[in-house]
Design an enzyme around this catalytic site. Sequence first.
Site, mmCIF file in Angstrom:
data_model
loop_
_atom_site.group_PDB
_atom_site.id
_atom_site.type_symbol
_atom_site.label_atom_id
_atom_site.label_comp_id
_atom_site.label_asym_id
_atom_site.label_seq_id
_atom_site.Cartn_x
_atom_site.Cartn_y
_atom_site.Cartn_z
ATOM 1 N NE ARG A 149 2.124 1.706 6.222
ATOM 2 C CZ ARG A 149 3.183 2.448 6.539
ATOM 3 N NH1 ARG A 149 3.738 2.374 7.736
ATOM 4 N NH2 ARG A 149 3.715 3.268 5.652
ATOM 5 C CB THR A 193 2.897 6.001 8.721
ATOM 6 O OG1 THR A 193 4.145 5.340 8.484
ATOM 7 C CG2 THR A 193 2.987 7.436 8.243
ATOM 8 N N GLY A 209 11.471 8.517 8.840
ATOM 9 C CA GLY A 209 12.399 9.650 8.779
ATOM 10 C C GLY A 209 13.690 9.372 8.038
ATOM 11 C CD GLU A 211 12.946 8.090 2.716
ATOM 12 O OE1 GLU A 211 12.208 7.918 3.707
ATOM 13 O OE2 GLU A 211 13.616 7.172 2.216
ATOM 14 C CG ASN A 297 16.066 4.808 3.220
ATOM 15 O OD1 ASN A 297 14.892 4.596 3.499
ATOM 16 N ND2 ASN A 297 16.577 6.039 3.188
ATOM 17 C CG ASP A 340 14.659 4.273 -0.767
ATOM 18 O OD1 ASP A 340 14.843 3.821 0.383
ATOM 19 O OD2 ASP A 340 13.604 4.817 -1.113
#
Lengths: 569, 188
Positions: A149, A193, A209, A211, A297, A340
Site C-alpha cells: 500500500r 502489505t 496474519g 488468518e 479479527n 470476520d
Amino acid sequence: MYVKGLAAFAAALGVGLLSGAAVAQEVKQEKQSVLGNATVSPVTQEQLNAADKNAKDFLLTNGNYAQTRFYPGKQIGRDNVKNLHVAWIFQTDVKESLETSPIVVDGVMYVTTSFSHVYALDAKTGQQLWHYAHKMGPITVYCCGPNNRGVQVLGDRVYLATLDSKLMALNAKTGEVVWTTNIADPELGYSETMAPTVVKDKVLIGTNGGEYGIRGFVRAYDAKTGKQLWNFNTIPENSVGVWATKDATGRDMHRNIQAEKDVLAKIGDPYAKLGGGVWQNPSVDLATNRIYFVVGNPSPDLDGSNRPGDNLYTNSLVSLDLDTGKYVCHFQYIAHDVWDLDAVSPTVLVNVKDKDGKTIPGVIHAGKTGHIYVHDRKDCSLIRFSEAMVPQENMWVLPTKEGARMLPGANGGVEWSPIATDPGQELAYAINLHQPMTYHVESSAYPNGKLWLGGAFKVIPSEKQSGNITAVNYNTGKIKWQVKTPEPMIGGILATAGGLVFTGEGNGKFAAYNSSNGKELWSFRAGAGVNAPPSSYMIGGKQYVVVGAGGNTQLDYKRGNNIIAFTLD
Amino acid sequence: MFRKWMICGAALLLMVTATRAETIEDKVAVCAGCHGADGKPVDKTIPTIWGQQAGYLYIQLRDFKRGDRKSDIMQPIATQFERDDMLAIAEYFSQKPWPDLGQPRAPKDVAAKAVSASASVGCPACHLDRFQGDGTVPRLAGMGRDYLAKTIADFRNRARGNNPGMSDLMLATSPDDLAALVEYLAGL
C-alpha cells in the site's frame, strides 16, 4: 547444471531423456532493480507535521498524521473538474493487484506494486527515476493478495515493508537498500502489505496474519538503524475481557458465555495464536504524543469454540503512547467475533461534537459492519455510531456448518479502504461493499501457520452485489448522501478543498463527485480496476490528481499496471 | 494404476536406502521416478512439481517430514532432508518449466460454473489471477485432473490434514461445483 541434473535422474531410473521441451504456460516476469540518481529534497519532521496544510506535496499515505485524506489545494474544483485530462501514464512491471497510495515529495513520486516493488517517478512527467525490485524470499504467506500500500519518506530515506515480512530503508536518490530488518517469521503466517508510518525517527508498523494464527503487534523501529525500539502485542496475555454480550451498537451477539468459560477453564487463555493483525496505518496525535489504530479479527476467523473470552484487543480501536508503546486505551467493537467483520480501515483524527454538543478531539473509524464509529480521543470511548451505510440483515446469527445468511458479508461495509473527511462540512466519505454471504463454521486445531479460517464465508451467487460511496455527518451520524455503484467498492477516496471527492471502481471507472451532494462531475475509464486511494499534489503551479489502476486480488477485479496522473489544461 | 504406483514406489525405496544424496542433482534424482523425468508425472494422481511455486514445494516437504501431511512414499524421502535441502530442492524444481499435460479446456458451461464457485469462496485471493499461485500457495492452472480431484476429496474428508483452511473451503463448496473446478483448472 540443468542438463547434468536431468541426466542424473534419467540414468538413475534407466530411462532416456524425453524429447521435446516442456513449455511453461505462464511465466512471471522477473525484473531486476534499476538504480537511479534522482535529485531529491530530504523530508523533515517539520514538513511531515505540517502535511495537512501542504498542497504541493502528498507526504503521508493518508495525507497527514491525522489521516484525513483532505487535500488542501483547490485549483481543481467543481467548476473546472470537467476539464481534467490525463497528464501521463506510467506502467509498472508488475500486473497484479494495485493498492498503492502515491507519495509526492517536491516533484518526486514514490509508488509501490504487488510483490513489494517501489518506483520513484518524476511527478510532472511520469518518467522513471529508479525501480527497486524486491528479491522476495521463498516463503510468503498472505491472505487477500500480494499487495503493497505504499511507502513513507523521512530525510533521504524511503521506508518499505515487504510481503516476506521485512522492514527496509531505501536511499531516496538511488533506490539502494540502506538497511533491512526482519519483522517476523513468514513461515508462521506473518506478512506485510501496509505502508509504514514514520514519525519522530520511529518507523511504525503492524502485521498481517489474522488468518493464520499469529499473535499480532504494532512496533516501532529506529528510522536510522532499523533496530526495534518497542513492541506492543495486540493480544494481551489476558485476552478474556468482560464477557461482553452486545456489540458496539447494542445488538446481542448470541454468545454462550458459560460454554466459553468451561473451555477457558480447560485450555487457559488462548492469547498466543489469537490473531489480531493490524492492516493499516496508525494516526498520530502530535499534541498528545499518542497513536490510534484498529486491530483485526481473531484466529480462526469463524470458529470461536477454542478461543474463549472477548479476544482482546481484536476488532478494537487501540491507543498507545508514541514514545514507549504503552497502552493508553481501547474500545472493542465486536467481542469474540465469529464473522470476520473486523476493524481494518485506518483511523482518522478530527474534532467532533460529544454527546453534549461540545467540540472535542475525536477519532473515527469506518467498520466492516457499515457503521462509522465516533470516539473520544481521550479515553477511546464511543460517542456515537452512524446509520448503516449498507444493508444489515440477520445480525448476529451464528455461523453454521451448512451456512447462515447474514448481511453485511465478511468483506464489509468498509474494508481496508481508507476514508476521507472534510472537517468544514463535518463529513466523512467512505466506500462500501454489499456482498450477501453465508457464514460456515468448521473446527480444526492450529495448523502451524497455515490458513486457519475455522470455516468459510461464501458469496451467494444468486444475490446481487453492489457498492456505494457514502457521505456521513460524523457529528450527527446521519447519511448526507449516497451514490450507488454497480460493484462492491474497495480502494480508497480523497476529499479536496476544491469541494470534490475522487474515488475509483473495480470496473475501471475513476470519478470526481461534488463533496456536498454526491453529484458526479467527471469520470475516466482506466481500463483496469481503480482500487487504490488517490493522491493530489502541485508542480509548477498546476494541481495533479494521481491514482493506481491495477485491479484487485481480493475481489478479482481486472488487473492492470498503470499509475495515471491527471491535470487541467 | 496400482502396478505403476508399485513400480514407482519400489524404485524410490531402493534409491532412498541405496544412496546418500550430496549434490542437488543427487538429491532430486529420486523425484523423477514418480514426478517424471520430463516434469510429467508418471501417474495421474501424482502432482506436477516442475514449475511449481518454491514456497509451496518447501512447505510440503517440511510437512511430510513433520508428518503433518501423510504419504508412505514421501515421508521417508522428506525425512532425510534438512530445511536448507528442502529449500534448495524447492527452488530447483520451481525453476523448471511447467509441463503441458495436454488436458482440454473445460466447456463454456463448466467453466462458468467453476468461475462462479471460485468467486464464491474467493479462490483467486490466494491462488491469484489465472490460478498461477505464489509463494506458499500452489499453481493450480494445468495441474493433473486426477490429482486435483483426489486432493479436493482428501481435503473434504480431511485425509489431507496439513491445510485445514482448504478443507473448510472445500467442505463449503458443493461436489458439483468442485467437479467443475477440477475440469476448469486442469484445462487452464
